[in-house]
Design a protein around this motif. Structure first.
Motif, mmCIF file in Angstrom:
data_model
loop_
_atom_site.group_PDB
_atom_site.id
_atom_site.type_symbol
_atom_site.label_atom_id
_atom_site.label_comp_id
_atom_site.label_asym_id
_atom_site.label_seq_id
_atom_site.Cartn_x
_atom_site.Cartn_y
_atom_site.Cartn_z
ATOM 1 N N THR A 145 -15.817 1.430 -11.410
ATOM 2 C CA THR A 145 -16.281 0.545 -10.337
ATOM 3 C C THR A 145 -16.575 1.286 -9.042
ATOM 4 O OG1 THR A 145 -14.027 0.067 -9.599
ATOM 5 C CG2 THR A 145 -14.953 -1.352 -11.319
ATOM 6 N N GLY A 146 -16.205 2.572 -8.939
ATOM 7 C CA GLY A 146 -16.500 3.310 -7.724
ATOM 8 C C GLY A 146 -15.402 4.297 -7.365
ATOM 9 N N THR A 147 -15.484 4.820 -6.145
ATOM 10 C CA THR A 147 -14.526 5.792 -5.634
ATOM 11 C C THR A 147 -13.690 5.164 -4.529
ATOM 12 O OG1 THR A 147 -16.039 7.625 -6.118
ATOM 13 C CG2 THR A 147 -14.243 8.061 -4.569
ATOM 14 N N TYR A 148 -12.371 5.339 -4.621
ATOM 15 C CA TYR A 148 -11.449 4.756 -3.655
ATOM 16 C C TYR A 148 -10.696 5.876 -2.935
ATOM 17 C CZ TYR A 148 -12.115 0.571 -6.557
ATOM 18 O OH TYR A 148 -12.657 -0.460 -7.271
ATOM 19 N N VAL A 149 -10.514 5.702 -1.641
ATOM 20 C CA VAL A 149 -9.683 6.609 -0.857
ATOM 21 C C VAL A 149 -8.528 5.796 -0.287
ATOM 22 C CG1 VAL A 149 -9.548 8.169 1.108
ATOM 23 C CG2 VAL A 149 -11.645 8.089 -0.276
ATOM 24 N N TYR A 150 -7.310 6.192 -0.610
ATOM 25 C CA TYR A 150 -6.140 5.467 -0.128
ATOM 26 C C TYR A 150 -5.091 6.478 0.342
ATOM 27 C CZ TYR A 150 -4.197 6.585 -4.760
ATOM 28 O OH TYR A 150 -3.763 7.225 -5.891
ATOM 29 N N GLY A 151 -4.085 5.997 1.045
ATOM 30 C CA GLY A 151 -3.066 6.903 1.530
ATOM 31 C C GLY A 151 -2.075 6.224 2.462
ATOM 32 N N MET A 183 0.904 -1.934 -0.797
ATOM 33 C CA MET A 183 0.000 -0.894 -1.298
ATOM 34 C C MET A 183 -1.462 -1.312 -1.176
ATOM 35 S SD MET A 183 2.249 0.083 -4.658
ATOM 36 C CE MET A 183 1.216 1.368 -5.336
ATOM 37 N N LEU A 184 -1.718 -2.592 -1.403
ATOM 38 C CA LEU A 184 -3.097 -3.084 -1.336
ATOM 39 C C LEU A 184 -3.588 -3.219 0.103
ATOM 40 C CD1 LEU A 184 -2.970 -5.881 -4.070
ATOM 41 C CD2 LEU A 184 -3.996 -3.618 -4.281
ATOM 42 N N LEU A 185 -2.745 -3.775 0.968
ATOM 43 C CA LEU A 185 -3.175 -4.114 2.327
ATOM 44 C C LEU A 185 -2.995 -2.975 3.323
ATOM 45 C CD1 LEU A 185 -1.677 -7.714 2.509
ATOM 46 C CD2 LEU A 185 -4.077 -7.113 2.220
ATOM 47 N N LEU A 186 -1.907 -2.237 3.199
ATOM 48 C CA LEU A 186 -1.603 -1.184 4.168
ATOM 49 C C LEU A 186 -2.129 0.179 3.726
ATOM 50 C CD1 LEU A 186 2.075 -2.114 5.134
ATOM 51 C CD2 LEU A 186 -0.047 -2.866 6.210
ATOM 52 N N PHE A 187 -1.984 0.468 2.428
ATOM 53 C CA PHE A 187 -2.313 1.803 1.937
ATOM 54 C C PHE A 187 -3.656 1.845 1.210
ATOM 55 C CE2 PHE A 187 2.566 2.274 1.372
ATOM 56 C CZ PHE A 187 2.726 2.305 2.750
ATOM 57 N N LEU A 188 -4.291 0.675 0.992
ATOM 58 C CA LEU A 188 -5.617 0.545 0.383
ATOM 59 C C LEU A 188 -5.689 1.095 -1.041
ATOM 60 C CD1 LEU A 188 -7.927 1.444 3.429
ATOM 61 C CD2 LEU A 188 -6.799 -0.701 2.875
ATOM 62 N N PHE A 189 -4.616 0.932 -1.795
ATOM 63 C CA PHE A 189 -4.616 1.333 -3.200
ATOM 64 C C PHE A 189 -5.623 0.493 -3.989
ATOM 65 C CE2 PHE A 189 -0.946 3.769 -2.390
ATOM 66 C CZ PHE A 189 -0.540 4.442 -3.532
ATOM 67 N N PRO A 190 -6.321 1.063 -4.955
ATOM 68 C CA PRO A 190 -7.081 0.248 -5.913
ATOM 69 C C PRO A 190 -6.106 -0.662 -6.669
ATOM 70 C CG PRO A 190 -7.647 2.574 -6.111
ATOM 71 C CD PRO A 190 -6.443 2.499 -5.230
ATOM 72 N N PRO A 191 -6.483 -1.894 -6.974
ATOM 73 C CA PRO A 191 -5.540 -2.845 -7.576
ATOM 74 C C PRO A 191 -4.835 -2.336 -8.826
ATOM 75 C CG PRO A 191 -7.498 -3.991 -6.844
ATOM 76 C CD PRO A 191 -7.770 -2.534 -6.649
ATOM 77 N N HIS A 192 -5.583 -1.764 -9.777
ATOM 78 C CA HIS A 192 -4.951 -1.313 -11.019
ATOM 79 C C HIS A 192 -3.986 -0.156 -10.765
ATOM 80 C CE1 HIS A 192 -7.170 -4.056 -13.386
ATOM 81 N NE2 HIS A 192 -8.333 -3.431 -13.316
#
Length: 271
Positions: A145-151, A183-192
């Motif tokens: 689905t694309g590229t995600y940057v989280y942290g 993780m989803l809201l603060l760290f922007l992790f991809p859901p899976h």
């Protein structure tokens, strides 16, 4: 009859826990407390119900982690960092749990359930916070689905997971119910990746949590016999469904169930 109920409770806890990354304790704990309150299970106390739940979460965490590893959606580095923060919190929570009687446990657990229900309700309406990614350890993840940057800043992750670990040790809920939204809201992790990493952290934390509760004599070993295999199988089913279903409808149902169980638990604790 009681073993049939325990198998059903373990299976449902495993499926829901692995599907949305909650760990399963939010389902098992109120069910076991209810079965004990109506006389279907003997010897149920705040300590034994949490002891049973944390033993179950070892196997739901292991089962779902293995499944998510095959899908390459487990961030092991983040999982170890989160575990480093949560482990001392679970130990502290387990010792605080010793001082709770059943009415107090039901009251505080009910408040926690209502909070989690509201958190699940509003998480889709909250805007992601990019500050944590910009000022922390960054990771890139790619899928179809694309590229995600989280942290996240490591110091903040350690503080956050310490609090989550404390709740896990106190109530036996696994911690994923609070970690996944963060993780989803603060760290922007991809859901899976958030769900897979959460279940890995749940597995590690449950190991520490269970050692503490075993040492305190809180585990009703007879009840683990039907719960563990049912939860292990349920976790495999939940991890399988996670990649094939839109879990939004399940989350809505879970919100309602948590809210109703939370309100009932609060009323039982007050009365």
């Amino acid at each position: 009859m009681e073993w049939v109920l325990l198998v059903i409770a373990g299976l449902c806890s495993g499926i829901i826990g692995a599907l949305v990354g909650l760990g399963g304790g939010v389902i098992l704990v109120p069910v076991i407390v209810y079965l004990g309150s109506v006389g279907l299970l003997d010897g149920i106390t705040p300590q034994t119900v949490v002891g049973l739940s944390v033993i179950m979460m070892i196997f739901t965490g292991l089962s779902s982690t293995i499944a998510y590893m095959k899908k390459k959606t487990v961030d092991f580095k983040s999982g170890w960092i989160f575990f480093a923060g949560s482990a001392p919190g679970t130990i502290l929570g387990a010792f605080v749990n010793r001082g709770l009687d059943l009415p107090s446990f039901q009251l505080y657990f009910g408040i926690m359930m209502v909070f989690l229900s509201l958190l699940l309700l509003i998480r889709k309406h909250l805007k992601p916070v990019h500050w944590f990614v910009k000022n922390g350890r960054k990771t890139t993840f790619e899928d179809g689905t694309g590229t995600y940057v989280y942290g996240y800043p490591i110091w903040f992750a350690l503080l956050l997971t310490f609090g989550i670990g404390f709740s896990s040790g106190l109530f036996g809920i696994g911690g994923g119910s609070m970690l996944v939204p963060a993780m989803l809201l603060l760290f922007l992790f991809p859901p899976h990746v958030a769900v897979g990493t959460s279940m890995f952290m749940v597995f590690l934390s449950a190991l520490v949590n269970s050692v503490t509760h075993i040492s305190l004599g809180n585990v009703p070993w007879l009840y683990t016999i039907p719960v563990i295999p049912a939860a292990y199988i349920g976790a495999k089913i939940g991890a399988y469904l996670n990649h094939r279903l839109n879990s939004d409808s399940l989350v809505i149902v879970l919100q309602i169930v948590l809210l109703l169980l939370g309100v009932r638990s609060i009323l039982d604790g007050i009365m």
